[in-house]
Design an enzyme around this catalytic site. Structure first.
Site, PDB file in Angstrom:
ATOM      1  N   GLU D  64     -16.259  -3.287   2.020  1.00 41.47           N
ATOM      2  CA  GLU D  64     -15.279  -2.472   2.732  1.00 41.47           C
ATOM      3  C   GLU D  64     -15.569  -0.980   2.657  1.00 41.47           C
ATOM      4  O   GLU D  64     -15.302  -0.231   3.604  1.00 41.47           O
ATOM      5  CB  GLU D  64     -13.870  -2.758   2.214  1.00 41.47           C
ATOM      6  N   HIS D 133      -2.776 -10.952   0.796  1.00 41.18           N
ATOM      7  CA  HIS D 133      -2.832 -11.073   2.252  1.00 41.18           C
ATOM      8  C   HIS D 133      -1.510 -10.639   2.902  1.00 41.18           C
ATOM      9  O   HIS D 133      -1.277 -10.945   4.066  1.00 41.18           O
ATOM     10  CB  HIS D 133      -3.169 -12.515   2.659  1.00 41.18           C
TER      11      HIS D 133
END
Ligand SMILES: Cc1ncc(C[n+]2csc(CCOP(=O)(O)OP(=O)(O)O)c2C)c(N)n1
Ligand SMILES: Cc1ncc(C[n+]2csc(CCOP(=O)(O)OP(=O)(O)O)c2C)c(N)n1
Ligand SMILES: [Mg+2]
Ligand SMILES: [Mg+2]
Lengths: 329, 361, 361, 329
Positions: D64, D133
């Site tokens: 990322e 999530h």
């Protein structure tokens, strides 16, 4: 046996607290970049490696996520790591480990594992440092559930709060206002007495308005209060100290008494901790308010390189202006 | 048990620390390095050192802020600047004044930066080089994007990115190596191993025998070069850059050098570093060895080299004067470059600030 | 030009995909692997597969949430669990049910976790294994701290940490390798290369010939092993773990395997993966080859193996029943584990929530 | 030539906006994990790689920080990268590049270089997803100077705001409320019309109180407003939409009209964006207020695993209770 008493600067008080706790608790470890032979770039860890050895005072490779994540591994194994991030501007790569794991380990395992660690970092501007060396992004940490965020504003409070942070069973971010690392000395008794992590400190009693600040900005805030006093305005000054969880009670009681509040903070205005304090008052203490809550804060800009730095930092004059504005409201 | 992969790391040196070449001057010429090139190398190294000395003096007298010296690293840093093409992109750390100057940045611009003024990174020669980069190794990821842009546009350009020995411990460094390998990007990674990351010696930074071998984790080759040997640096960089330019993918060069002074003007290396080690390192000074070569091979005379020093001094002095004469930015400059167009909430903050400053007057 | 470092990466396999050993059973025995061990390996792999099949069925019928199957990876995952000592610490990702079960975690605990209940990670056997770890590769940094703790306390314990082929691209992976090398920590890094990171194939993840060579960037050795060969996995893990335990530092093992199903129950691999590739991969099934060996070498009879399946089924069914019968946590559980002692502001939020829920009733 | 009109879900609207802009501006690139053949785990980038090729729609390695930092490199070279972070829970390692570089490149170089990039991520809870999530940490980005943070709440606004984000010359964090990715369809005209990035959307006019929310929580907020209407309480509903910079004017005008305000947000309460909104009102609109500003928000806890998830998410009932409380004040 009497405890050593000395005039200490804040950086010395930090060092004294670390030495104290390392000597009474062998599970305390110190790790970070340049914390060993160099004693930290500000000397917070001066002499620790000589005294406690290379195994307990660890110069890590240059990798902040590793520092943060390694501390988690040490903590779940029962150590109490005190990890230093050299400047708050380099804390962001350590943030992922902190928000994803340190803050969650207890909850994720229903208490089977926990993360008693301290992440120390010098923060704030005003020392004419290079880019990325003047950050005040405590708000980012204040938003993370499951942790504590603590900011001392004097040598004695640095000593007592850091002891408390090291003894706390949950992860603590301990941010040190480097602008006042050496600004003043005060008597610190090295008696191992920790300060509470859940109350504000009222540094000045007052009845006309409440000034709330933390860290280095309390210097300007106290100066403003003094100046206001000369003009007949009696300000109460609160040192927030524990940024998370916030001691709402002290704040609400003060505002109930004064009816007016100015919050002084160095961080970029939008979404700073000042917003949370203001929102708490607007939610739970609105009826006390006789005037708007003014935030005297940094701008929503990057901290400029140092030639213009002074125009970023909130000034005594700005605090006084805001205070008068709420008084005249 | 079967062997599935094998790797080797090489080290090269062309001009040794006593000023001797291990190839002939003719051979050197045939590799494209003329006497004029050697003189230019020397000039640029000398300029960097003169600038550097001055910058430290300016810091000591409060005219600029903290400064990161490149003392001792002039060879590799100059070689980078002299080997890249103008249209290539340089992606620096913070110890790269020597390279910036070769690339066309103005000395007074660099002084502005170190003097706490953002205008220093608004280069007048206006190429696409990246600004000084303080968060260690984060610049490596930018080089991936920049090189990807070259590839996408089918441009024969190369990104040259530098970081230190300490920088090789950061995640961003490795993520970038790996990505550069995946897309076979035109990047040359130069690790300037000056043996120290502030107080942390190379031996505590990594157990690797070489830092060059980090490239193996990216799936491409790495090599070591004597970073104080500008001739060798130039030759190896030339090959790596040419390879990258012609679509042969990334490469890593570990330039072995030494930080001959404190980490920055805010540091005191005597707290953690041995005097003897420093003294030994001076014996490998990159300037002295090229000086010796130029004199011994009669490429330059002592007089000519003294003349160069005089020129460097004049250039530095003039730049310092220009720097010191630069008027300050207005307070509004804090706000004006945050967005292309200033949002109204920010304008409000600027207005309030200006008002409060006016009322103080 | 002189060579300064050289590295090789080896690959090993002991039990091939047709169920043939490349050493004799006697040789195996002399390396400490008895028939009983082989039968146990098979039992644990079978249990894992039975559990896995059931877990997917439970997800399909809404009894648990998203589940990450370990289908195809039973050999390496079981080998890890069967080779570690109880006092070692296992640091998982999220595809490691097989290892957890060998380590003593209860099936109904794992189901609780995948069923959305944190109590699943409060293992009853209460060892120090880390919980499932979702942010890719972040667990590697924890292994450094855990192994450092062992070293500091002079304990002969080992940390075994796993991640996937995709995980090797993350900064945390490399930072951890490097640190493990610096302190020569007792860590075995196991990269389970199942060829896919969701939809991204191994070839797009890295240009490296092997993932084992990533260890070279940490300054220690790496090797490849057939990850579907539980015998080879066990032998190589045994050596690596023993080395780590006796102070010889970290090691990396790349276990070459294949993800025989979707990434998770939320994924549809047919969007990006070839049917033929999958069919080919099934030929290397880790269970089938050990089954063949056990039968061919008369270590077990077909009947005994059928019996094992029956046992596994019973164990799984009983655990599912236990899981389904577990009463829900009270709402207060959301708050109770955030701190050792609940701060008053949090207590206030809990009070408010309970009040609002009561008033809804 | 008429523009295509279709009933689209939000995820389809995102995809449509990406397709539109990629086809009219060849400098738009899409990069991230699984954005290629797989079309993104939510299909936001479905079909893009087939249509625009592997060079412009880039499956990155699993990293990322690389994604974020590489996008910066592309942006300074004149491309307009749209980088996807697969879930907001994995955005933290991308944050360092964003706060240190993307948000500063223009300022640092006095405009010589800039960073026109979009960082997209699905966010928020309520879909029974695994740990990490379900994050709603938009407040962390809202505190960063130099960027924009945008959150759509309907398919049409997703289309228009994403177009605007891609055309914006500065870095934008574009957070997509995944709970309503497929909750409803609406007519979206694929005409390339962008929406403004500096105003709130008033979704319902009302005179009694102001309800402010953004993203998925507007579902519950609008339901609450409807329910309140049946009880004779006329709520104005504002979709914040542009989280940074905040359109203070619309908010202050609404509160001036209604005198009452409830802010609904999914994030952990302390330091959430709701605090900033409340602080703005307490600072610049206090005299409008007839009642405290209540924040209906997530708790200061980790989002629990999904069995208890519903007790974390603010409910319609809680919004109604808060609204009545301020009405009865
Ligand atoms: C991410 C980050 N962490 C920490 C620092 C503080 N710091 C500045 S320079 C430095 C050491 C860098 O060493 P090296 O990479 O070897 O480069 P050198 O300074 O020797 O050129 C450190 C730790 C930083 N600038 N950035
Ligand atoms: C930091 C992070 N980024 C993204 C994700 C989303 N994600 C979950 S699994 C996965 C792929 C992992 O691939 P690999 O490491 O090969 O492990 P495997 O799933 O194949 O076992 C991704 C991208 C994540 N969980 N964490
Ligand atoms: Mg160095
Ligand atoms: Mg994989």
């Amino acid at each position: 046996m009497s405890s050593p008493v000395a005039e200490l600067t804040m950086i010395e008080a930090v060092n004294t607290a670390l030495q104290h706790e390392m000597s009474v608790d062998e599970n305390i470890l110190v790790l970070g970049e340049d914390v060993g032979a160099n004693g930290g770039v500000f000397r917070a860890t001066d002499n620790l490696q000589q005294r406690f050895g290379e195994l307990r005072v660890i110069d890590t490779p240059l990798a902040e996520s590793l520092i943060s994540g390694m501390a988690i591994g040490l903590a779940v194994q029962g150590f109490k790591p005190v990890a230093e991030i050299q400047f708050m501007g380099f804390i962001y790569t350590a943030f992922d480990q902190f928000i994803c794991h340190a803050s969650r380990m207890r909850n994720r395992t229903r208490g089977r594992l926990s993360c008693p660690m301290v992440l120390r970092a010098p923060f704030g501007g005003g020392i004419h440092a290079p880019e990325h060396h003047s950050e005040s992004t405590e708000a980012i940490f204040a938003h993370v559930p499951g942790i504590r965020v603590v900011i001392p504003s004097s040598p004695a409070r640095a000593y007592g709060l850091l002891l408390a942070a090291m003894r706390n069973p949950d992860p603590v971010v301990f941010l040190e206002p480097k602008r006042i690392y050496r600004a003043q000395s005060e008597l610190v008794i090295d008696d191992g007495q920790a300060l509470p992590l859940d109350v504000c400190f009222t540094l000045r009693q007052g009845s006309d308005l409440t000034l709330i600040s933390w860290g280095a900005m309390l210097q300007e805030t106290l100066q403003a209060a003094q100046s206001l006093a000369q003009q007949g305005i009696d300000a109460e000054v609160i040192d927030l100290a524990t940024i998370k969880p916030i001691d709402k009670l002290t704040i609400l009681e003060s505002v109930e008494k004064t009816g007016r509040c100015v919050i002084v903070c160095e961080a970029a205005k939008t979404g700073a901790v000042a917003a949370e304090i203001s929102a708490i008052i607007a939610e739970e203490g609105l009826t006390s308010l006789l005037a708007p809550i003014i935030r005297v804060s940094g701008h929503d800009t990057v901290m400029p390189l140092f030639k213009l730095e002074q125009y970023y930092m909130p000034s005594v004059a700005q605090i006084i202006t805001a205070a008068k504005k709420v008084m005249e409201f | 048990m079967k062997e599935v992969a094998q790797f080797t790391i090489n080290y090269s040196q062309t001009l040794n620390s006593t000023g001797q070449l291990n190839i002939t001057l003719d051979a050197l010429k045939s590799q494209g390095v003329s006497f004029e090139d050697l003189r230019e190398f020397y000039y640029h190294m000398l300029l960097a050192r003169t600038f550097d000395t001055k910058a430290i003096a300016l810091q000591r007298t409060g005219r600029i802020g903290t400064y990161a010296s490149c003392l001792g690293q002039e060879a590799i840093s100059t070689a980078i600047g002299q080997t890249m093409q103008p249209s290539d992109v340089f992606i620096p750390g913070y110890r790269d004044a020597a390279t910036f100057l070769c690339r066309g940045a103005k000395m007074h611009e660099l002084l502005l930066y170190w003097g706490g003024d953002e205008r220093g990174m608004n280069f007048e020669h206006n190429n696409q080089d990246m600004p000084y980069n303080v968060p260690i190794a984060s610049q490596c990821c930018h080089s991936v994007g920049i090189a990807y842009a070259f590839k996408l546009r089918k441009q024969a350009r190369v990104a040259v990115v530098v970081c230190g020995d300490g920088g090789t411990s950061e995640g961003d460094f490795y993520e970038s190596l790996n990505a550069a390998g995946v897309w076979q990007l035109p990047i040359v990674f130069v690790v300037i191993n000056n043996q120290w990351a502030i107080s942390v010696p190379r031996s505590k930074q990594s157990a690797c025998e070489t830092l060059a071998q980090k490239a193996i984790a990216g799936g491409f080759s790495g090599e070591q070069v004597d970073g104080n040997d500008i001739v060798g640096c130039h030759l190896q960089l030339s090959k790596a850059i040419a390879n990258a330019r012609t679509g042969n993918g990334p490469q890593l060069i570990e330039a072995i050098s030494y930080r001959l002074t404190d980490h920055t003007t805010a540091d005191d290396a005597s707290r953690y570093r041995d005097d003897q080690e420093l003294a030994d390192a001076w014996l490998k000074d990159p300037l002295k060895r090229l000086h010796t070569l130029l004199i011994n091979e009669k490429i330059s005379s002592e007089l000519e080299l003294q003349d160069m020093q005089t020129q460097c001094n004049a250039q530095v002095e003039q730049s310092v004067a220009q720097y010191l004469a630069t008027p300050a930015q207005p307070v509004s400059a804090i706000f004006e470059y945050m967005y292309q167009e200033m949002p109204s909430a920010l304008q409000q903050q600027l207005d309030e600030l200006e008002q409060s400053l006016n009322s103080e007057v």
